[in-house]
Design an enzyme around this catalytic site. Structure first.
Site, short mmCIF file in Angstrom:
data_model
loop_
_atom_site.label_atom_id
_atom_site.label_comp_id
_atom_site.label_asym_id
_atom_site.label_seq_id
_atom_site.Cartn_x
_atom_site.Cartn_y
_atom_site.Cartn_z
NE ARG A 7 -2.11 -1.12 3.73
CZ ARG A 7 -2.48 -0.70 4.93
NH1 ARG A 7 -3.56 0.04 5.06
NH2 ARG A 7 -1.79 -1.01 6.01
CD GLU A 55 -18.20 1.67 -2.25
OE1 GLU A 55 -19.45 1.73 -2.43
OE2 GLU A 55 -17.69 1.79 -1.13
CG PHE A 80 -15.90 -2.41 -0.04
CD1 PHE A 80 -17.00 -3.20 0.29
CD2 PHE A 80 -15.03 -2.03 0.96
CE1 PHE A 80 -17.21 -3.59 1.60
CE2 PHE A 80 -15.24 -2.41 2.28
CZ PHE A 80 -16.33 -3.20 2.60
CG ASP A 114 -12.40 -4.60 9.39
OD1 ASP A 114 -12.82 -4.34 10.54
OD2 ASP A 114 -11.74 -3.79 8.72
#
Lengths: 309, 271
Positions: A7, A55, A80, A114
């Site tokens: 990332r 999105e 997502f 999560d």
């Protein structure tokens, strides 16, 4: 061994690209601090579009930007940006082969805390199935930088899958990256392991382990899952006692599907290391999940031994 | 002015005639929503928009997207009359290998700006183009027609918010307010009213007009251009199937077929 974060490297590479090319634009759905695109916003606020938690609109809006010759990088978690706007990617981006880059962050099980809602186990399958889509899974930080630069150069839709956690650097610094080419990270003569993402470094560990037992393992980083260089895959499997595929993704529609399809008609035993058609769940660490779902170097060793039995 | 209006009325009639011919007798086609938008389409292509049929990709052209992609035949008709391609060629509509697909395809048809047809997406794409124009400091405008049934799609309202957040005053949406969707009236099937209040609440400038009155359409498009800092939507009251007697206000012609007799009558009345 040196580790890096995909990332972080992605965020830095975007800024480099932004400096080199004024057409690079970045879209985000309120996860910029996690996907690390927020730094791009600080450098180039006018070329950064916070699209809200929407999105579907983000992807179609990016399609529109690409029609004005911008090169949009669309960002959110992998789960997502592949499932939710699937239709927008299919209809508005891929049929017209528009130059939109979908970057799936915190992919696979890497968002360990999560749980199932945030863990993408089928994102590659969804993206691979869409005509005109290119699918790339870099194995570490070094390859991530090379991939993102290649993706910016390429004209057409691309899905790139990035992990959340620090991972070991294994891709050779001096190795050029080309979309569509598999890379031998370590050569061997008994078994070929085709791996993607974090599983490439797992395969290297497995190869080290088996070396002690006199088994020689070739490890191939199949970063470009689509378009897959089938000839190269057949070549890399040729003369081996068998092949193992290793991916942090469902056994349906990902690397296992791609490699077994490429090897159709070639009598090579194949074993699969993958998530067995189940959703993820919460855990206190990424490693706990990798162990639970059978995605470790030990699992690769076991599969190789199955072939050699 | 009267002369212009008469000319545009003739063009709208010609669009309707070409729609009928393109689909032909016995074949299903989206007559209803294509005829309801014919007058607005005529004003945009033959009066309002800057565009060049000889150079469909001219970078300063105004853009017109049909978010309600099923009305593509109205756009094909207009583009052919403009000269983007020969009118006869559009008779190959939906033939295998034809450049005239059932829904707009930017890779196949000159003058088509996006792949639309999965409803709710064209407005977002239009927003992206409008945002791109602003980045490039270009002055072209983006026009996008949406259906009154289509706005049940949640993405329309995501786009409505984005257009407002990014102050896309170079975007004019036109709502084809024909009050019918595929299976009946919008009010009975899935009531998307009240429209004016909704769009205003989402930060848009709203203009309400008769979508078949050419001077009304011209005035609304001109006024939309003058509004700064927010996008404009024109709520165009229309009649589904307008100009095609058998299809007017008839949900069966959302995607219906003309009998040979209906076809002959339509052609005669639109000549």
């Amino acid at each position: 061994m040196k580790e890096s974060n995909q990332r972080k490297i992605y965020g830095e590479t975007l800024i480099e690209l932004g400096k080199e090319n004024k057409n690079i634009v970045v879209l985000e759905a309120d996860l910029g601090k996690s996907t690390m695109t927020y730094q791009f916003q600080q450098e180039f606020p006018e070329r950064y579009f916070e699209m809200g938690i929407a999105e579907a609109d983000m992807v179609s809006f990016a399609a529109g930007l690409s029609l004005t010759d911008k090169i949009p990088f669309v960002n959110t978690f992998a789960v997502f940006c592949t499932g939710r706007p699937y239709d927008q990617i299919r209809q508005g981006v891929c049929i017209g082969k528009l130059n939109v880059k979908i970057i799936g962050s915190s992919a696979g099980l890497s968002d360990f805390g999560d749980g199932a809602t945030h863990q993408s186990v089928e994102d590659i399958a969804i993206m691979r199935a869409i005509p005109n889509m290119t699918v790339i899974v870099p194995c570490d930080g070094i390859e991530t930088k090379k991939v993102i630069r290649a993706v910016a150069e390429y004209d057409g839709p691309v899905y790139v899958r990035l992990t959340r956690n620090d991972i070991v650097d294994i891709f050779p610094e001096d190795q050029e990256f080309q979309i569509g080419k598999p890379y031998i990270i370590r050569d061997g003569k008994d078994i070929t392991v085709f791996a993607i993402g974090v599983m490439v470094s797992m395969a290297l560990k497995a190869a080290d382990e088996l070396m002690k037992e006199g088994v020689s393992v070739r490890v191939v980083d199949v970063s470009t899952l689509k378009p897959l260089d089938e000839k190269a895959i057949i070549e890399l499997a040729k003369g081996m006692k068998g092949v193992v595929t290793a991916e942090e993704h469902s056994c349906i529609g990902g690397l296992a599907s791609a490699i077994t399809y490429a090897l159709r008609g070639n009598a090579v035993p194949v074993e699969v290391v993958a998530i067995q058609d189940v959703f993820g769940q919460s855990a206190h660490s990424y490693n706990d999940l990798l162990v639970h779902y059978g995605l470790t170097d030990k699992d690769i060793v076991e599969k190789i031994k199955n072939i050699l039995k | 002015m009267d002369c212009l209006i008469e000319e545009l009325e003739r063009k709208a009639k010609k669009i309707r005639l070409n729609i009928v011919k393109m689909v032909g007798p016995g074949n299903t086609g989206h007559f209803g929503g294509s005829c309801s938008i014919a007058d607005i389409t005529a004003v945009l292509y033959f009066h309002k928009m800057k565009h060049d049929p000889k150079n469909p990709k001219w970078e300063d052209r105004d853009r017109f997207l049909f978010s309600k992609g099923h009305a593509a035949i109205a756009q094909y008709a207009a583009l052919s009359i403009c000269g983007y391609f020969p009118e006869e060629e559009t008779l190959k509509l939906k033939e295998l290998g034809s450049k005239f697909q059932g829904h707009p395809d930017l890779r196949k048809t000159p003058g088509i700006e996006a792949n639309t047809g999965s409803l709710g997406q064209g407005l977002s794409i239009s927003c992206g183009i409008a945002a791109g124009a602003k980045l490039d400091k270009k002055t072209y405008r983006v026009y996008c027609v949406v259906g009154d049934g289509e706005i049940a799609e949640g993405q329309i309202w995501e786009a409505a918010m984005a257009a407002s957040v990014y102050k896309l005053d170079n975007l004019t949406a036109i709502l084809d307010y024909n009050k019918l969707q595929a299976t009946g009236t919008v009010i009975e099937r899935f009531n998307t009213n009240p429209l004016k209040e909704k769009w205003e609440a989402f930060g848009w400038n709203v203009i309400e007009i008769d979508g078949h009155d050419i001077s009304n359409i011209i005035e609304a498009l001109d006024n939309a251009e003058k509004v700064k800092g927010k996008p404009t939507i024109i709520l165009a009251h229309t009649v589904k199937g307008k100009g095609l007697k058998c299809a007017e206000n008839n949900a069966a012609f959302h995607n219906g077929a003309l009998t040979q007799e209906q076809y002959d009558t339509a052609c005669k009345s639109l000549m």
